[in-house]
Design a protein around this motif. Structure first.
Motif, short mmCIF file in Angstrom:
data_model
loop_
_atom_site.label_atom_id
_atom_site.label_comp_id
_atom_site.label_asym_id
_atom_site.label_seq_id
_atom_site.Cartn_x
_atom_site.Cartn_y
_atom_site.Cartn_z
N VAL A 187 0.84 -1.20 0.00
CA VAL A 187 0.00 0.00 0.00
C VAL A 187 0.88 1.25 0.00
CG1 VAL A 187 -1.67 1.35 1.33
CG2 VAL A 187 -1.94 -1.13 1.15
N LYS A 188 1.89 1.23 0.85
CA LYS A 188 2.82 2.36 0.95
C LYS A 188 3.56 2.57 -0.37
CE LYS A 188 6.99 3.68 3.52
NZ LYS A 188 7.91 3.28 4.62
N THR A 189 4.11 1.49 -0.93
CA THR A 189 4.87 1.60 -2.19
C THR A 189 3.98 2.08 -3.33
OG1 THR A 189 6.35 -0.19 -1.49
CG2 THR A 189 6.26 0.31 -3.85
N GLY A 190 2.78 1.51 -3.43
CA GLY A 190 1.87 1.91 -4.50
C GLY A 190 1.48 3.36 -4.42
N THR A 191 1.27 3.87 -3.20
CA THR A 191 0.91 5.28 -3.03
C THR A 191 2.06 6.19 -3.42
OG1 THR A 191 -0.53 4.60 -1.19
CG2 THR A 191 -0.07 6.95 -1.42
N TYR A 192 3.29 5.82 -3.02
CA TYR A 192 4.46 6.59 -3.45
C TYR A 192 4.57 6.63 -4.98
CZ TYR A 192 6.85 7.47 1.00
OH TYR A 192 7.21 7.95 2.24
N LEU A 193 4.38 5.48 -5.62
CA LEU A 193 4.47 5.42 -7.09
C LEU A 193 3.43 6.33 -7.74
CD1 LEU A 193 5.05 1.60 -7.79
CD2 LEU A 193 6.71 3.46 -7.98
N CYS A 194 2.21 6.31 -7.21
CA CYS A 194 1.16 7.17 -7.77
C CYS A 194 1.53 8.64 -7.63
CB CYS A 194 -0.17 6.89 -7.07
SG CYS A 194 -0.95 5.33 -7.51
N GLY A 195 2.02 9.02 -6.45
CA GLY A 195 2.36 10.42 -6.23
C GLY A 195 3.48 10.90 -7.13
N PHE A 196 4.56 10.12 -7.22
CA PHE A 196 5.68 10.52 -8.08
C PHE A 196 5.29 10.48 -9.56
CE2 PHE A 196 8.36 9.21 -4.35
CZ PHE A 196 8.84 10.48 -4.09
N ALA A 197 4.43 9.53 -9.94
CA ALA A 197 4.00 9.44 -11.34
C ALA A 197 3.26 10.69 -11.77
CB ALA A 197 3.13 8.20 -11.53
N LEU A 198 2.42 11.24 -10.90
CA LEU A 198 1.70 12.47 -11.24
C LEU A 198 2.66 13.63 -11.49
CD1 LEU A 198 -1.33 12.27 -8.76
CD2 LEU A 198 -1.35 11.86 -11.23
N ILE A 199 3.74 13.67 -10.73
CA ILE A 199 4.75 14.70 -10.96
C ILE A 199 5.46 14.47 -12.30
CG2 ILE A 199 6.92 15.68 -10.11
CD1 ILE A 199 5.96 14.96 -7.27
N PHE A 200 5.78 13.21 -12.59
CA PHE A 200 6.45 12.88 -13.85
C PHE A 200 5.57 13.19 -15.05
CE2 PHE A 200 8.90 9.39 -11.38
CZ PHE A 200 9.78 10.35 -10.90
N ILE A 201 4.24 13.04 -14.90
CA ILE A 201 3.33 13.36 -16.00
C ILE A 201 3.45 14.84 -16.37
CG2 ILE A 201 0.88 13.66 -16.57
CD1 ILE A 201 0.35 11.02 -15.07
N ILE A 202 3.54 15.69 -15.37
CA ILE A 202 3.67 17.12 -15.64
C ILE A 202 5.01 17.43 -16.32
CG2 ILE A 202 3.74 19.42 -14.60
CD1 ILE A 202 2.15 18.26 -12.27
N LEU A 203 6.07 16.75 -15.88
CA LEU A 203 7.42 17.05 -16.37
C LEU A 203 7.75 16.36 -17.68
CD1 LEU A 203 9.37 16.80 -12.98
CD2 LEU A 203 8.49 18.87 -14.09
N ALA A 204 6.94 15.37 -18.10
CA ALA A 204 7.27 14.57 -19.28
C ALA A 204 7.44 15.45 -20.52
CB ALA A 204 6.18 13.54 -19.52
N PRO A 205 8.61 15.35 -21.20
CA PRO A 205 8.86 16.23 -22.34
C PRO A 205 8.37 15.69 -23.68
CG PRO A 205 10.85 15.02 -21.80
CD PRO A 205 9.81 14.59 -20.82
N ASN A 206 8.05 14.38 -23.74
CA ASN A 206 7.65 13.80 -25.02
C ASN A 206 6.66 12.66 -24.80
OD1 ASN A 206 9.24 11.41 -24.36
ND2 ASN A 206 11.04 12.62 -24.93
N THR A 207 6.21 12.06 -25.92
CA THR A 207 5.17 11.03 -25.85
C THR A 207 5.60 9.81 -25.06
OG1 THR A 207 4.28 11.73 -28.00
CG2 THR A 207 3.73 9.50 -27.25
N VAL A 208 6.82 9.34 -25.28
CA VAL A 208 7.28 8.12 -24.61
C VAL A 208 7.31 8.29 -23.10
CG1 VAL A 208 9.22 6.53 -24.34
CG2 VAL A 208 8.60 7.35 -26.62
N THR A 209 7.90 9.38 -22.64
CA THR A 209 8.00 9.60 -21.20
C THR A 209 6.62 9.85 -20.58
OG1 THR A 209 8.52 11.92 -21.63
CG2 THR A 209 10.36 10.42 -21.24
N LEU A 210 5.73 10.48 -21.34
CA LEU A 210 4.38 10.71 -20.83
C LEU A 210 3.64 9.39 -20.62
CD1 LEU A 210 2.20 12.81 -20.08
CD2 LEU A 210 1.46 12.74 -22.48
N VAL A 211 3.73 8.50 -21.60
CA VAL A 211 3.07 7.20 -21.47
C VAL A 211 3.70 6.39 -20.34
CG1 VAL A 211 2.61 5.01 -22.64
CG2 VAL A 211 2.32 7.16 -23.87
N MET A 212 5.04 6.45 -20.23
CA MET A 212 5.72 5.73 -19.14
C MET A 212 5.27 6.24 -17.78
SD MET A 212 9.60 5.44 -20.68
CE MET A 212 10.27 4.82 -19.14
#
Length: 395
Positions: free
Chosen positions: A276-301
């Motif tokens: 539960v802890k790991t999954g929540t951390y992944l979700c939180g950091f992923a939302l930040i990465f979505i904003i920072l993603a510079p291209n299609t590949v990184t956005l999908v990742m």
């Protein structure tokens, strides 16, 4: 899992698959149907929210009922009522009646998920329980993949056809549930559930409140993501409907892989609370990465990382709810799902408003809520992991 456990799990898998497919089957045709009946964007919003609002209020009710009268009758009520509401959709030609039936559909469908999870809690233990919860999550994910696809294809012929198809599929599983889902709650267990949790101010004293809040925040963040991601992806990398369809198909595949194939092994090795802890951390950091993603590949990742985190958190937090109490699992799971419905109700509204202020604001907000919650609640999660109640699984 033994054979006596496997058969009910398979049936419950298909029950939740059909429920979520029925939820998703209306998505491609809904705007056109509402417009055809003289509605507008406000009508569309009311129609969509009616389902989750009724689930918010009635999931705890059905959970309590399953603790009192048994899992089997509540499941049969949910399946049959859900199927019948889709046939009503197919014959109704007035907008207000359509919204009313949508609300009724949410009311009866809310009987299936908490009761199905309580049923699984009755017949499984340990990692098997988390694995079975993951399979239910995978079934729901598959339903949301196939539902819109089937709705778009059948809606080409008429608006009524998808509803009749969904109703027929839901009722088709009813005989299997009738004959192959024995009751798992014995009469002594039902009598022992004297203090059944309810949705009131007393909930703030409930020892499971932290898990309820986790479920709210996860679903709230997911709803904000689902509401705004198409707009964000279009603005960042020029995504259109085709690219969005491919992206959500990829997300569905990863969700099924994690929940349907990996969760049992991961729980056996690490336990529910750490996941539960790991999954929540992944979700939180992923939302930040979505904003920072510079291209299609990184956005999908980044979106895949978000889905993996969500898939880790869902079944393990559900499993933790059932492992903290020896009775009233249905009521506790009903409250758990009610918090999820509240997140799905508020997420689209708040996410849309935040996006109007700044494109990245829904994602920043979601990341702050997720990461802040998991940091504050680390000790509570640790305590949940150490206080699992062991009950012998039924064979």
């Amino acid at each position: 899992m033994n054979k006596k456990q496997t058969r009910p799990i398979v049936i419950l898998f298909f029950v939740q698959f059909l429920v979520m497919m029925g939820f998703g089957i209306v998505i491609p045709i809904l705007p056109f149907l509402v417009q055809d009946l003289g509605g507008n964007a406000i009508s569309l919003g009311i129609f969509m929210s009616a389902y989750s609002i009724m689930q918010f209020f009635f999931a705890p009710f059905w959970g309590r009922m399953s603790d009192r009268i048994g899992r089997r009758p509540v499941l049969l009520i949910g399946i049959s009522g859900y199927g019948l509401t889709f046939f009503l959709f197919g014959v109704i030609h007035q907008l207000w009646l359509l919204i009313a039936v949508r609300a009724l559909s949410g009311l009866v469908s809310s009987a299936t998920l908490p009761t199905a999870m309580a049923y699984l809690a009755d017949i499984t233990e340990g990692a098997d329980r988390s694995k079975s919860m993951g399979l239910i999550g995978a079934a729901m994910g598959l339903g949301m993949v196939f539902g819109p696809a089937l709705g778009g294809w059948l809606g080409h012929y008429s608006f009524s056809t998808p509803f009749f198809a969904a109703g027929a599929l839901a009722l088709a599983i009813l005989p299997f549930a009738w004959f192959f889902l024995p009751e798992t709650l014995n009469s002594s267990s039902a009598r022992s559930n004297k203090k059944i949790p309810r949705f009131s101010l007393q909930i703030f004293k409930d020892p499971l409140l932290t898990l309820y809040i986790f479920n709210f925040v996860i679903n709230f963040s997911m709803a904000m993501f689902e509401t705004t991601f198409a707009l964000l992806a279009a603005a960042k990398v020029g995504f259109g409907p085709k690219e969005m369809g491919i992206t959500f198909t990829i997300l569905g595949i990863f969700g099924v892989i994690v929940q349907g194939g990996l969760i049992g092994r991961l729980v056996s090795r690490f336990g529910d609370a750490p996941l539960v802890k790991t999954g929540t951390y992944l979700c939180g950091f992923a939302l930040i990465f979505i904003i920072l993603a510079p291209n299609t590949v990184t956005l999908v990742m980044a979106t895949v990382l978000f889905m993996v985190g969500n898939s880790l958190t869902g079944p393990t937090s559900s499993s933790l709810v059932t492992k903290q109490k020896s009775g009233s699992q249905g009521a506790s799971l009903g409250l758990f799902q009610s918090f999820a419905s509240l997140g799905r109700i508020l997420g689209p509204v708040i996410g849309g408003a935040l996006y109007g202020l700044a494109k990245g604001l829904p994602y920043i907000t979601g990341a702050i809520l997720l990461l802040g919650l998991v940091i504050v609640a680390q000790q509570k999660l640790y305590a949940y992991g150490k206080t699992e109640i062991k009950r012998p699984a039924r064979s």
